[in-house]
Design a protein around this motif. Structure first.
Motif, mmCIF file in Angstrom:
data_model
loop_
_atom_site.group_PDB
_atom_site.id
_atom_site.type_symbol
_atom_site.label_atom_id
_atom_site.label_comp_id
_atom_site.label_asym_id
_atom_site.label_seq_id
_atom_site.Cartn_x
_atom_site.Cartn_y
_atom_site.Cartn_z
ATOM 1 N N HIS A 187 0.811 -1.225 0.000
ATOM 2 C CA HIS A 187 0.000 0.000 0.000
ATOM 3 C C HIS A 187 0.842 1.270 0.000
ATOM 4 O O HIS A 187 0.364 2.338 -0.381
ATOM 5 N N ASN A 188 2.125 1.175 0.389
ATOM 6 C CA ASN A 188 2.979 2.368 0.365
ATOM 7 C C ASN A 188 3.869 2.449 -0.870
ATOM 8 O O ASN A 188 4.595 3.433 -1.046
ATOM 9 N N LYS A 189 3.839 1.393 -1.703
ATOM 10 C CA LYS A 189 4.623 1.373 -2.944
ATOM 11 C C LYS A 189 6.088 1.765 -2.689
ATOM 12 O O LYS A 189 6.661 2.612 -3.369
ATOM 13 N N VAL A 190 6.683 1.136 -1.688
ATOM 14 C CA VAL A 190 8.029 1.484 -1.253
ATOM 15 C C VAL A 190 9.060 1.187 -2.340
ATOM 16 O O VAL A 190 9.972 1.991 -2.583
ATOM 17 N N TYR A 191 8.929 0.043 -3.003
ATOM 18 C CA TYR A 191 9.900 -0.311 -4.038
ATOM 19 C C TYR A 191 9.893 0.721 -5.164
ATOM 20 O O TYR A 191 10.954 1.177 -5.610
ATOM 21 N N THR A 203 19.928 2.220 -7.714
ATOM 22 C CA THR A 203 18.763 1.459 -8.171
ATOM 23 C C THR A 203 19.169 0.158 -8.866
ATOM 24 O O THR A 203 18.470 -0.850 -8.748
ATOM 25 N N ILE A 204 20.286 0.175 -9.576
ATOM 26 C CA ILE A 204 20.772 -1.057 -10.210
ATOM 27 C C ILE A 204 21.071 -2.106 -9.149
ATOM 28 O O ILE A 204 20.662 -3.267 -9.257
ATOM 29 N N HIS A 205 21.784 -1.687 -8.104
ATOM 30 C CA HIS A 205 22.133 -2.615 -7.024
ATOM 31 C C HIS A 205 20.884 -3.084 -6.292
ATOM 32 O O HIS A 205 20.758 -4.276 -5.945
ATOM 33 N N LEU A 206 19.930 -2.170 -6.069
ATOM 34 C CA LEU A 206 18.695 -2.519 -5.365
ATOM 35 C C LEU A 206 17.872 -3.518 -6.167
ATOM 36 O O LEU A 206 17.363 -4.507 -5.606
ATOM 37 N N LYS A 207 17.731 -3.298 -7.447
ATOM 38 C CA LYS A 207 16.949 -4.207 -8.290
ATOM 39 C C LYS A 207 17.532 -5.619 -8.257
ATOM 40 O O LYS A 207 16.793 -6.607 -8.167
ATOM 41 N N ARG A 208 18.855 -5.706 -8.321
ATOM 42 C CA ARG A 208 19.501 -7.016 -8.298
ATOM 43 C C ARG A 208 19.212 -7.756 -6.990
ATOM 44 O O ARG A 208 18.920 -8.949 -6.990
ATOM 45 N N GLU A 209 19.288 -7.017 -5.871
ATOM 46 C CA GLU A 209 19.081 -7.651 -4.574
ATOM 47 C C GLU A 209 17.623 -8.059 -4.371
ATOM 48 O O GLU A 209 17.346 -9.126 -3.800
ATOM 49 N N GLN A 211 15.543 -8.930 -6.737
ATOM 50 C CA GLN A 211 15.358 -10.129 -7.552
ATOM 51 C C GLN A 211 15.996 -11.352 -6.890
ATOM 52 O O GLN A 211 15.425 -12.445 -6.882
ATOM 53 N N LYS A 212 17.192 -11.147 -6.330
ATOM 54 C CA LYS A 212 17.901 -12.234 -5.670
ATOM 55 C C LYS A 212 17.103 -12.794 -4.505
ATOM 56 O O LYS A 212 17.030 -14.013 -4.291
ATOM 57 N N THR A 217 7.066 -7.160 -5.280
ATOM 58 C CA THR A 217 7.031 -5.705 -5.476
ATOM 59 C C THR A 217 5.792 -5.239 -6.236
ATOM 60 O O THR A 217 5.586 -4.042 -6.400
ATOM 61 N N LYS A 218 4.980 -6.163 -6.716
ATOM 62 C CA LYS A 218 3.746 -5.793 -7.412
ATOM 63 C C LYS A 218 2.771 -6.956 -7.432
ATOM 64 O O LYS A 218 3.117 -8.062 -7.069
#
Length: 218
Positions: A187-191, A203-209, A211-212, A217-218
């Motif tokens: 509800h807060n759409k944090v990602y 953001t590149i590093h965050l996306k990888r983690e 996914q890992k 996220t949706k």
């Protein structure tokens, strides 16, 4: 007590007496009653600058009191009182909401280092609160009881975190909030906020983690 006589008399008194009565009233009523009586006035008060050093000291004290059981007020729950919320529980949620708001104002003021420092302590307390009966007590409780604009708090934290962090640090600070949001129907759409606020490398590093760890996220 005759209400009519009382208020007719109060109309003739100067402001100092009325303010003294209001002060006594504030101290005599509980957290929810304070919101009922003073809530509309509070939102009309213009925000004032937040002193980062003072806020940090206040939050440190709040952390110590919380972890020591100061706000923990258990009672025997039964079919008649299961919906009761102890005053100590209401007070804790009210206080942490105020501190999150002050942290967000630090972000607005550009004091990102102190904002992150303060936010992290408050988020730690929220994690402990959600893990079980240690900080507060009630049959049901959770982050929905924190007063204030939760989305603003999240954006402020991520904004300050991005300003002072490496990509690894930004990811480490963001992941707990993203996980919590995934448990709370996103509800807060944090990602989404973290991706918009972070730098390209962050953001590149965050996306990888994300996914890992296979975080929803949706």
């Amino acid at each position: 007590m005759n209400k009519k006589r009382l208020f007719e008399y109060l109309k003739s008194q100067d402001n100092s007496i009325l303010l003294e009565l209001l002060n006594l009233t504030y101290d005599a009523i509980d957290t929810n009653q304070r919101h009922d009586v003073f809530g509309k006035i509070i939102i009309e008060i213009p925000p004032s600058p937040v002193n980062g050093k003072n806020l940090w000291q206040t939050i440190e004290t709040f952390h110590e009191k919380s972890m020591s059981g100061y706000y923990y007020a258990p009672f025997d729950i039964n079919s008649k009182n299961f919906s009761d919320i102890p005053e100590e529980t209401d007070a804790w949620f009210d206080e942490i909401g105020d501190y999150l708001e002050d942290c967000s104002r630090l972000t607005d003021q550009g004091d990102h280092e102190t904002a992150v420092q303060c936010f992290k302590v408050l988020h730690e307390l929220i994690d402990v609160m959600e893990d079980g009966d240690r900080i507060v007590f009630a049959d049901e409780y959770g982050t929905w009881m924190i007063s204030g604009d939760e989305k603003w708090f999240v954006r402020s934290y991520l904004t300050s975190l991005s300003k002072v962090s490496t990509p690894e640090e930004y990811t480490m600070g963001s992941i707990p909030l993203i996980k919590r949001d995934s448990y709370e129907s996103l509800h807060n759409k944090v990602y989404s906020a973290a991706i918009k606020i972070g730098t390209k490398d962050q953001t590149i590093h965050l996306k990888r983690e994300v996914q890992k760890q296979k975080i929803k996220t949706k």
